[in-house]
Motif scaffolding. Structure first.
Motif, PDB file in Angstrom:
ATOM      1  N   ASP A  78       0.953  -1.105  -0.037  1.00 18.15           N
ATOM      2  CA  ASP A  78       0.195   0.085  -0.010  1.00 18.15           C
ATOM      3  C   ASP A  78       0.993   1.305   0.120  1.00 18.15           C
ATOM      4  N   GLY A  79       1.892   1.212   0.630  1.00 18.40           N
ATOM      5  CA  GLY A  79       2.814   2.305   0.918  1.00 18.40           C
ATOM      6  C   GLY A  79       3.371   2.715  -0.517  1.00 18.40           C
ATOM      7  N   ARG A  80       3.830   1.528  -1.416  1.00 16.96           N
ATOM      8  CA  ARG A  80       4.558   1.358  -2.638  1.00 16.96           C
ATOM      9  C   ARG A  80       3.410   2.102  -3.672  1.00 16.96           C
ATOM     10  N   VAL A  81       2.284   1.787  -3.386  1.00 15.84           N
ATOM     11  CA  VAL A  81       1.311   2.119  -4.312  1.00 15.84           C
ATOM     12  C   VAL A  81       1.092   3.619  -4.016  1.00 15.84           C
ATOM     13  N   ALA A  82       0.973   4.173  -3.195  1.00 15.74           N
ATOM     14  CA  ALA A  82       0.744   5.644  -2.583  1.00 15.74           C
ATOM     15  C   ALA A  82       1.920   6.511  -3.129  1.00 15.74           C
ATOM     16  N   ARG A  83       3.113   6.066  -3.098  1.00 19.43           N
ATOM     17  CA  ARG A  83       4.117   6.729  -3.536  1.00 19.43           C
ATOM     18  C   ARG A  83       3.988   6.692  -5.223  1.00 19.43           C
ATOM     19  N   LEU A  84       3.797   5.584  -5.495  1.00 20.12           N
ATOM     20  CA  LEU A  84       3.653   5.443  -7.109  1.00 20.12           C
ATOM     21  C   LEU A  84       2.583   6.403  -7.689  1.00 20.12           C
ATOM     22  N   LEU A  85       1.551   6.475  -7.131  1.00 16.42           N
ATOM     23  CA  LEU A  85       0.208   7.392  -7.557  1.00 16.42           C
ATOM     24  C   LEU A  85       0.393   8.844  -6.823  1.00 16.42           C
ATOM     25  N   LYS A  86       1.454   8.959  -5.947  1.00 16.50           N
ATOM     26  CA  LYS A  86       1.639  10.470  -5.409  1.00 16.50           C
ATOM     27  C   LYS A  86       0.516  10.619  -4.784  1.00 16.50           C
ATOM     28  N   ALA A  87       0.082   9.633  -4.018  1.00 17.00           N
ATOM     29  CA  ALA A  87      -1.179   9.643  -2.995  1.00 17.00           C
ATOM     30  C   ALA A  87      -0.941   9.507  -1.536  1.00 17.00           C
ATOM     31  N   THR A  88       0.415   9.917  -1.120  1.00 15.83           N
ATOM     32  CA  THR A  88       0.729   9.829   0.230  1.00 15.83           C
ATOM     33  C   THR A  88       0.110  10.923   0.874  1.00 15.83           C
ATOM     34  N   SER A  89      -0.504  10.558   2.333  1.00 10.91           N
ATOM     35  CA  SER A  89      -1.033  11.633   3.351  1.00 10.91           C
ATOM     36  C   SER A  89      -0.708  11.064   4.647  1.00 10.91           C
ATOM     37  N   LYS A  90      -0.890  12.127   5.769  1.00 16.21           N
ATOM     38  CA  LYS A  90      -0.518  11.759   6.972  1.00 16.21           C
ATOM     39  C   LYS A  90      -1.684  10.723   7.312  1.00 16.21           C
ATOM     40  N   PHE A  91      -2.837  10.762   7.045  1.00 20.49           N
ATOM     41  CA  PHE A  91      -3.774  10.099   7.379  1.00 20.49           C
ATOM     42  C   PHE A  91      -3.578   8.561   6.900  1.00 20.49           C
ATOM     43  N   GLY A  92      -3.116   8.413   5.539  1.00 22.46           N
ATOM     44  CA  GLY A  92      -2.786   7.098   5.320  1.00 22.46           C
ATOM     45  C   GLY A  92      -1.571   6.312   5.993  1.00 22.46           C
ATOM     46  N   VAL A  93      -0.701   7.358   6.645  1.00 23.15           N
ATOM     47  CA  VAL A  93       0.495   6.912   7.478  1.00 23.15           C
ATOM     48  C   VAL A  93       0.056   6.237   8.635  1.00 23.15           C
ATOM     49  N   GLN A  94      -1.168   6.957   9.273  1.00 25.98           N
ATOM     50  CA  GLN A  94      -1.452   6.576  10.479  1.00 25.98           C
ATOM     51  C   GLN A  94      -2.518   5.257  10.201  1.00 25.98           C
ATOM     52  N   MET A  95      -3.125   5.065   9.225  1.00 29.82           N
ATOM     53  CA  MET A  95      -3.968   4.165   9.027  1.00 29.82           C
ATOM     54  C   MET A  95      -3.123   2.763   8.552  1.00 29.82           C
ATOM     55  N   ASP A  96      -1.923   3.175   8.045  1.00 26.21           N
ATOM     56  CA  ASP A  96      -1.120   1.872   7.694  1.00 26.21           C
ATOM     57  C   ASP A  96      -0.589   1.366   9.005  1.00 26.21           C
ATOM     58  N   SER A  97      -0.216   2.216  10.006  1.00 27.96           N
ATOM     59  CA  SER A  97       0.487   1.814  11.226  1.00 27.96           C
ATOM     60  C   SER A  97      -0.512   0.943  12.158  1.00 27.96           C
ATOM     61  N   LEU A  98      -1.668   1.452  12.019  1.00 22.63           N
ATOM     62  CA  LEU A  98      -2.966   0.435  12.958  1.00 22.63           C
ATOM     63  C   LEU A  98      -2.938  -0.610  12.000  1.00 22.63           C
ATOM     64  N   ALA A  99      -2.996  -0.988  10.689  1.00 19.03           N
ATOM     65  CA  ALA A  99      -2.963  -2.113   9.987  1.00 19.03           C
ATOM     66  C   ALA A  99      -1.946  -3.106  10.359  1.00 19.03           C
ATOM     67  N   ASP A 100      -0.810  -2.266  10.509  1.00 19.06           N
ATOM     68  CA  ASP A 100       0.395  -2.993  10.584  1.00 19.06           C
ATOM     69  C   ASP A 100       0.470  -4.160  11.743  1.00 19.06           C
ATOM     70  N   ILE A 101      -0.214  -3.304  13.036  1.00 20.29           N
ATOM     71  CA  ILE A 101      -0.094  -4.236  14.065  1.00 20.29           C
ATOM     72  C   ILE A 101      -1.143  -5.347  14.185  1.00 20.29           C
ATOM     73  N   ILE A 102      -2.036  -5.166  13.616  1.00 18.21           N
ATOM     74  CA  ILE A 102      -3.089  -6.287  13.113  1.00 18.21           C
ATOM     75  C   ILE A 102      -2.534  -7.487  12.353  1.00 18.21           C
ATOM     76  N   ASN A 103      -2.038  -6.991  11.132  1.00 12.54           N
ATOM     77  CA  ASN A 103      -1.546  -8.032  10.255  1.00 12.54           C
ATOM     78  C   ASN A 103      -0.182  -8.625  10.532  1.00 12.54           C
ATOM     79  N   PHE A 104       0.627  -7.789  11.183  1.00 11.01           N
ATOM     80  CA  PHE A 104       2.116  -8.319  11.575  1.00 11.01           C
ATOM     81  C   PHE A 104       2.175  -8.874  12.973  1.00 11.01           C
ATOM     82  N   GLY A 105       1.406  -8.710  13.606  1.00 11.88           N
ATOM     83  CA  GLY A 105       1.298  -8.783  15.225  1.00 11.88           C
ATOM     84  C   GLY A 105       0.270  -9.792  15.875  1.00 11.88           C
ATOM     85  N   VAL A 106      -0.870  -9.205  15.657  1.00 10.86           N
ATOM     86  CA  VAL A 106      -1.993  -9.854  16.423  1.00 10.86           C
ATOM     87  C   VAL A 106      -2.435 -11.038  15.441  1.00 10.86           C
ATOM     88  N   ALA A 107      -2.474 -10.908  14.159  1.00  4.71           N
ATOM     89  CA  ALA A 107      -3.084 -12.062  13.417  1.00  4.71           C
ATOM     90  C   ALA A 107      -2.318 -13.196  13.278  1.00  4.71           C
TER      91      ALA A 107
END
Length: 278
Positions: A78-107
């Motif tokens: 998702d981060g690579r797609v954001a950079r490719l589309l020039k669609a990075t945002s602070k909201f996306g960074v925070q959303m990605d951090s919350l997703a990481d703890i679920i997908n790489f830690g809890v799950a």
């Protein structure tokens, strides 16, 4: 004291033919559709990770692992797609951090516990907790180091500790072996508990891990490497658990060589991070 021409009880009316902005409320700003694509991928990754947890507790373990690996893949692009589309945002960074703890830690921790670690009862649960917390700490340290304005030269070549996406893949090794027919004997169960704690430690350690970000490929090797990747994917689709097991073991075997490469290139320089401030 009252103002001439205006009484205290009668508010002034807006001028004619001028819209009252306060009455209309805030204006909604339109955004390009491409800005939603990375956030949509992140949401799909969260859905996949949570669905993997559900499938694990329903006893559909192979689908559960597949969903967790899919979540890790989506969360990684998702981060690579954001950079490719020039669609990075602070909201996306925070959303990605919350997703990481679920997908790489809890799950991964819950899938591993539902499949195997529950046989060790409380000890297995503690191992799962330690891994999930270690993944959260690893992600927090990564975010802090990524926000530094001045980065060390080695940060383009090495991670500090095993990255969280790879940790999710590594910690599921006992599950892969279980799919290949290894019986859940007490020895295997408690060895899996110790292995889960070990992977958690590798996440939060200061072990220099080669990142591959600054690697360059010779032109004459491009086609052979592409063919090797195609072969790997084909084998992965046909012999999924065997290939994943070999991949995990190979990655663990490479870690000492990664640390050796660090010491050869940078000597005994201490790897510093800001984890104490997190």
């Amino acid at each position: 004291m009252e103002t001439p021409g205006r009484t205290a009880s009668t508010p002034s009316s807006p001028e004619p033919n001028r819209p009252n902005d306060e009455a209309r409320g805030p204006r909604l700003r339109e955004i390009p559709l491409r800005l939603m694509v990375p956030n949509l991928i992140t949401v799909l990754a969260i859905c996949a990770g949570l669905t993997g947890i559900r499938l694990a507790f329903e006893g559909r373990y192979e689908l559960a692992v597949a969903m967790v690996l899919l979540a890790a893949f989506l969360d990684g692009i998702d981060g690579r797609v954001a950079r490719l589309l020039k669609a990075t945002s602070k909201f996306g960074v925070q959303m990605d951090s919350l997703a990481d703890i679920i997908n790489f830690g809890v799950a991964p921790a819950l899938v591993s516990y539902a499949f195997l670690l529950h046989n060790a009862k409380s000890i297995g649960w503690i191992a799962g907790l330690l891994y999930a917390i270690a993944a959260g700490l690893r992600l927090a340290r990564f975010n802090v180091m990524a926000d530094r304005e001045i980065k060390a030269a080695w940060q383009s070549e090495f991670f500090v500790g095993v990255p969280a996406p790879m940790g999710a893949m590594l910690v599921l090794l006992p599950v892969y072996l279980g799919f290949l027919g290894v019986e859940p004997s007490p020895l295997f169960v408690f060895a899996s508990v110790a292995y889960t704690v070990l992977i958690g430690y590798l996440l939060v350690s200061r072990l220099p891990v080669w990142s591959g970000k600054s690697s360059r490929i010779r032109r004459d090797l491009m086609l052979p490497i592409l063919l090797a990747v195609v072969l790997y994917v084909a084998l992965l689709m046909s012999y999924t658990w065997e290939v994943l097991s070999v991949t995990v073991i190979a990655y663990l075997c490479v870690l000492p060589f990664s640390a050796r490469a660090w010491h050869r290139r940078y000597g005994t320089i201490t790897i510093e991070d800001d984890s104490a401030t997190v």
